[in-house]
Design a protein around this motif. Structure first.
Motif, PDB file in Angstrom:
ATOM      1  N   GLU A 189      26.699   9.353  69.220  1.00  0.00           N
ATOM      2  CA  GLU A 189      27.933  10.262  70.257  1.00  0.00           C
ATOM      3  C   GLU A 189      27.446  11.471  70.391  1.00  0.00           C
ATOM      4  OE1 GLU A 189      32.818  10.191  70.865  1.00  0.00           O
ATOM      5  OE2 GLU A 189      31.941  10.705  68.766  1.00  0.00           O
ATOM      6  N   GLY A 190      27.273  12.326  69.711  1.00  0.00           N
ATOM      7  CA  GLY A 190      26.879  13.684  70.055  1.00  0.00           C
ATOM      8  C   GLY A 190      25.748  13.890  70.561  1.00  0.00           C
ATOM      9  N   LEU A 191      24.479  13.143  70.152  1.00  0.00           N
ATOM     10  CA  LEU A 191      23.369  13.293  71.083  1.00  0.00           C
ATOM     11  C   LEU A 191      23.658  12.988  72.311  1.00  0.00           C
ATOM     12  CD1 LEU A 191      20.991  11.732  68.260  1.00  0.00           C
ATOM     13  CD2 LEU A 191      20.893  14.095  68.900  1.00  0.00           C
ATOM     14  N   ILE A 192      24.147  11.725  72.730  1.00  0.00           N
ATOM     15  CA  ILE A 192      24.454  11.475  73.984  1.00  0.00           C
ATOM     16  C   ILE A 192      25.177  12.594  74.769  1.00  0.00           C
ATOM     17  CG2 ILE A 192      25.796   9.955  75.532  1.00  0.00           C
ATOM     18  CD1 ILE A 192      25.061   7.581  73.314  1.00  0.00           C
ATOM     19  N   LEU A 193      25.983  13.173  74.212  1.00  0.00           N
ATOM     20  CA  LEU A 193      26.767  14.289  75.020  1.00  0.00           C
ATOM     21  C   LEU A 193      25.783  15.273  75.134  1.00  0.00           C
ATOM     22  CD1 LEU A 193      30.181  14.547  73.083  1.00  0.00           C
ATOM     23  CD2 LEU A 193      29.849  13.990  75.560  1.00  0.00           C
ATOM     24  N   GLU A 194      24.828  15.749  74.303  1.00  0.00           N
ATOM     25  CA  GLU A 194      23.872  16.743  74.614  1.00  0.00           C
ATOM     26  C   GLU A 194      22.774  16.177  75.703  1.00  0.00           C
ATOM     27  OE1 GLU A 194      21.194  17.594  71.340  1.00  0.00           O
ATOM     28  OE2 GLU A 194      22.986  18.456  70.052  1.00  0.00           O
ATOM     29  N   TYR A 195      22.703  14.619  75.745  1.00  0.00           N
ATOM     30  CA  TYR A 195      21.854  14.273  76.744  1.00  0.00           C
ATOM     31  C   TYR A 195      22.462  14.283  78.235  1.00  0.00           C
ATOM     32  CZ  TYR A 195      19.304  12.568  72.596  1.00  0.00           C
ATOM     33  OH  TYR A 195      18.699  12.435  71.472  1.00  0.00           O
ATOM     34  N   GLY A 196      23.516  14.663  78.421  1.00  0.00           N
ATOM     35  CA  GLY A 196      24.341  14.579  79.570  1.00  0.00           C
ATOM     36  C   GLY A 196      24.949  13.512  80.088  1.00  0.00           C
ATOM     37  N   ALA A 197      25.162  12.574  79.240  1.00  0.00           N
ATOM     38  CA  ALA A 197      25.735  11.236  79.490  1.00  0.00           C
ATOM     39  C   ALA A 197      27.139  11.020  78.660  1.00  0.00           C
ATOM     40  CB  ALA A 197      24.885  10.083  79.026  1.00  0.00           C
ATOM     41  N   THR A 198      27.789   9.867  78.925  1.00  0.00           N
ATOM     42  CA  THR A 198      29.030   9.804  78.362  1.00  0.00           C
ATOM     43  C   THR A 198      29.283   8.520  77.422  1.00  0.00           C
ATOM     44  OG1 THR A 198      30.115  10.520  80.614  1.00  0.00           O
ATOM     45  CG2 THR A 198      31.472   9.430  78.982  1.00  0.00           C
ATOM     46  N   LYS A 225      27.817   5.899  81.544  1.00  0.00           N
ATOM     47  CA  LYS A 225      28.515   5.458  80.392  1.00  0.00           C
ATOM     48  C   LYS A 225      27.553   4.688  79.461  1.00  0.00           C
ATOM     49  CE  LYS A 225      33.050   5.350  81.978  1.00  0.00           C
ATOM     50  NZ  LYS A 225      34.322   4.710  82.042  1.00  0.00           N
ATOM     51  N   ILE A 226      27.434   5.187  78.180  1.00  0.00           N
ATOM     52  CA  ILE A 226      26.849   4.477  77.093  1.00  0.00           C
ATOM     53  C   ILE A 226      27.546   3.808  75.972  1.00  0.00           C
ATOM     54  CG2 ILE A 226      24.692   4.512  75.648  1.00  0.00           C
ATOM     55  CD1 ILE A 226      23.500   6.779  77.039  1.00  0.00           C
ATOM     56  N   GLY A 227      27.712   2.714  75.743  1.00  0.00           N
ATOM     57  CA  GLY A 227      28.246   2.078  74.837  1.00  0.00           C
ATOM     58  C   GLY A 227      27.659   1.899  73.384  1.00  0.00           C
ATOM     59  N   ILE A 228      28.119   2.199  72.670  1.00  0.00           N
ATOM     60  CA  ILE A 228      27.655   2.369  71.195  1.00  0.00           C
ATOM     61  C   ILE A 228      28.230   1.264  70.154  1.00  0.00           C
ATOM     62  CG2 ILE A 228      27.303   3.736  68.852  1.00  0.00           C
ATOM     63  CD1 ILE A 228      27.502   6.266  70.848  1.00  0.00           C
ATOM     64  N   ILE A 229      27.674   0.299  69.577  1.00  0.00           N
ATOM     65  CA  ILE A 229      28.344  -0.637  68.933  1.00  0.00           C
ATOM     66  C   ILE A 229      27.680  -0.409  67.437  1.00  0.00           C
ATOM     67  CG2 ILE A 229      28.645  -3.330  68.672  1.00  0.00           C
ATOM     68  CD1 ILE A 229      28.206  -3.444  71.801  1.00  0.00           C
ATOM     69  N   PRO A 230      28.486  -0.106  66.633  1.00  0.00           N
ATOM     70  CA  PRO A 230      27.745  -0.182  65.175  1.00  0.00           C
ATOM     71  C   PRO A 230      28.058  -1.488  64.571  1.00  0.00           C
ATOM     72  CG  PRO A 230      30.154   0.949  65.297  1.00  0.00           C
ATOM     73  CD  PRO A 230      29.622   0.497  66.720  1.00  0.00           C
ATOM     74  N   THR A 231      27.091  -2.199  63.858  1.00  0.00           N
ATOM     75  CA  THR A 231      27.163  -3.526  63.357  1.00  0.00           C
ATOM     76  C   THR A 231      26.936  -3.630  61.699  1.00  0.00           C
ATOM     77  OG1 THR A 231      24.929  -4.328  63.559  1.00  0.00           O
ATOM     78  CG2 THR A 231      26.593  -4.596  65.508  1.00  0.00           C
TER      79      THR A 231
END
Length: 632
Positions: A203-212, A172-178
């Motif tokens: 988010e889309g790139l992370i899905l491509e990379y196989g992570a959540t 799982k990778i958390g994405i925090i926009p600031t």
């Protein structure tokens, strides 16, 4: 004030960072049902618990026999076998009793009736029998550790009764926009607001990379609030991305927050765009600060985040395809950075050509229009026109092969053609346009860099359009496809507050020009000369826009007072328009390309009544000669 800790090369920085974070907490593992493990990575090898098949079985429909009774059979010696004594009937998959050791296909039986069969050729021992363990034997390994599970792996494991598989947990990778200026897409933006979209890109790139991916709410530029969001993400995720605030501004807090929660390993990578990236960790989990500009963010995701995910999840993330292409334009670069340049790619005369497009870090649409990326190594000042370069593809090569490459003048009509072409061919063909002006379009045809070049060059000597320029610069067999006649004029603000009536009224007002080499620029220079007006008398002569639409938008936004452009652009933005002349906007093409399938489709599109009606609805266009072909 903070300063970058380094200008470390991408390769060295990645090696240093991954070595350090690999020593941190390892990714957790878990057992899951075999039917839910697709694309997971095994943390341990998987072994068969049951042989497959686990008994000797028939591989064919036919009869099971004792092979020794058939050895003498041939076409001159027909052998008769009795049911239940010498043979039994079997179907595919049926078990084979131990007293039988071969199967004869039903197609090879000479005769079968009254409990007897006749055969005319011998059966070899174990023919057409799937022996116990033929596929895999109990205790044998099916897949090793660190293996990405595929559909065929699942089928094999099920057949061998391996019901549970130990895999690495989802990463799982958390994405925090600031950013205080950011708003979500559901709100109406006001001056000073920016719609937040980077998180969707990541988010889309992370899905491509196989992570959540896990996207957290926008956080304003407040040290405490950003820190709290990072702590929450660290408690729920395996890695955290903080978007924006990675530079040196007064409200850039990412560096200090990572330093407080753990350690900043690297601040500043020698890449462009993406230089201010921060690589660190907190609570034994990676934290990466990503610059706020979208293209910078994309570069960091593709070249840093992607590699980190691959290392930590033990996944071999698929590399993008690379082709060799000829560069159509010189690219200058800094010696300090490895630079990533977006390009459009086309296949011209069985050779790939790459044309650079916008290089700004904030131009997210350049990623939409780009077919690939060229990497300029650090310590190189640039790449010369005509050089052959490696292009990392962002689009499927089959789509690039079916793309009409257009380089030249801009007009909204070209967008209409692309839309109608893709609809007509159901996506088989498309049009890719690069806006560099009419003169560069002619040169692109001459240098085999495109299929078509939209042009509208006014010859000041004979006061005609296009033909004289083409004949002057091109010796080859070319043709002109008549597209539209369009009205050029002065675009001014609604109500024409400065009472502009003609070229003479442009002195000492805020003017906005088109780029050198464009047909509009050539026309404007001619009109100035005709009125004996010096270029230096035009305030803003050096300010350039690449399209009529961007020029009109700048006038609407009160960034300038006037510009020379087409009526349709003025109409779109509800601006006033002072007509100057009607010009010929044509498509230049090598005559041989007229036989290409996608060019034939383009010709059908521009002659279609629906297209012509749509063009006329824009205003300022005459389509009387549209589709006519003139050989030069």
């Amino acid at each position: 004030m903070k300063r970058y800790l380094s200008n470390i090369s991408l390769e060295e920085g990645l090696k240093k960072y991954t070595n350090e974070i690999l020593s941190l907490k390892k990714i957790d593992t878990k057992f899951i049902d075999v039917d839910k493990c697709l694309n997971k990575i095994t943390s341990d090898a998987v072994f068969a618990k049951l042989s497959s098949p686990f008994y000797n079985c028939s591989a064919m429909d036919g009869v099971a026999v004792k092979s020794k009774l058939t050895f003498m059979a041939n076409e001159q010696n027909i052998i008769t076998l009795k049911e239940d004594k010498d043979y039994i009937e079997v179907d595919t998959g049926d078990p084979i009793p131990k007293e039988f050791d071969a199967v004869i296909m039903v197609e090879d039986l000479l005769e079968k009736k009254d409990g007897q069969i006749k055969i005319y050729k011998p059966a070899t021992p174990w023919q057409h029998i799937r022996c116990l363990g033929e596929d895999i034997v109990e205790t044998e390994m099916i897949v090793p550790s660190f293996h990405k599970i595929r559909p065929q792996d699942i089928a094999s494991m099920i057949s061998a009764k391996a019901d549970k598989v130990k895999v690495f947990k989802d990463f799982k990778i958390g994405i925090i926009p600031t950013g205080t200026e950011l708003i979500d897409r559901y709100k109406t933006p006001e001056i000073g607001d920016i719609i937040e979209f980077n998180s969707k890109l990541f988010e889309g790139l992370i899905l491509e990379y196989g992570a959540t991916p896990v996207v957290y709410p926008i956080v304003e530029d407040n040290y405490y609030k950003i820190k709290q969001s990072v702590l929450l993400a660290l408690s729920e995720c395996d890695m955290v991305l903080i978007n924006a605030g990675s530079s040196q501004g007064r409200e850039d807090y990412t560096y200090d927050i990572i330093e407080e929660l753990g350690k900043v390993v690297i601040h500043g990578i020698a890449i462009k765009p993406g230089k201010p990236a921060i690589l660190g960790y907190g609570q034994n989990k990676p934290i990466i600060g990503i610059p706020g500009y979208p293209v910078s963010g994309w570069v960091v995701m593709e070249n840093i985040v992607k590699e980190v995910i691959s290392k930590l999840t033990h996944k071999e993330i698929e590399k993008r395809n690379v082709i060799r292409a000829r560069l159509t334009k010189r690219i200058m670069s800094s010696l300090k950075y490895k630079e990533f340049v977006r390009v459009k790619v086309g296949n011209i005369n069985n050779e790939y050509v790459a044309t650079p497009i916008k290089r700004g870090a904030g131009t997210v649409t350049s990623l939409v229009h780009a077919d690939g990326v060229i990497t300029i190594p650090q310590n190189i000042e640039g790449i010369e026109e005509g050089s052959y370069v490696d292009v990392q593809l962002l689009n499927d090569i089959s789509k690039i092969e079916k793309t009409i490459v257009s380089i030249g003048s801009h007009d909204i009509v070209m967008d209409l053609i692309n839309n109608e072409l893709t609809k007509k061919t159901e996506g088989k063909f498309k049009l890719s346009s690069t806006h560099v002006g009419s003169f560069q379009g002619i040169l692109s045809i001459k240098k085999d860099e495109c299929h078509i070049a939209p042009i509208h060059l006014f010859d000041v000597d004979c006061e005609t359009y296009n033909k004289s320029y083409v004949k002057k610069y091109i010796d080859e067999d070319v043709s002109i496809i008549k597209l539209v006649n369009r009205t050029q004029g002065l675009i001014v603000k609604k109500g024409n507050p400065l009472n502009i009536k003609g070229i003479k009224d442009l002195v000492n007002i805020r003017y906005i020009n088109r780029q050198k080499g464009s047909g509009t620029r050539v026309l404007f220079d001619y009109l100035l000369k005709k009125e004996n007006i010096k270029k230096s008398d035009i305030k803003g002569y050096e300010r350039e826009e690449l399209t009529h639409m961007s020029l009109a938008k700048a006038i609407q936004n009160d960034d300038c007072d006037c510009g020379l452009g087409v009526y349709s652009a003025a109409k779109v933005f509800d601006l006033d328009f002072i007509p100057i002349c009607e010009e010929e906007y044509d498509l230049l093409i090598k005559t041989e390309y007229l036989e290409l399938e996608f060019i034939k489709n383009l010709l059908e599109v521009i002659k279609d009544n629906k297209f012509l009606k749509n063009v006329k609805s824009l205003g300022g266009y005459n389509t009387n000669n549209t589709g006519e072909i003139i050989s030069l």
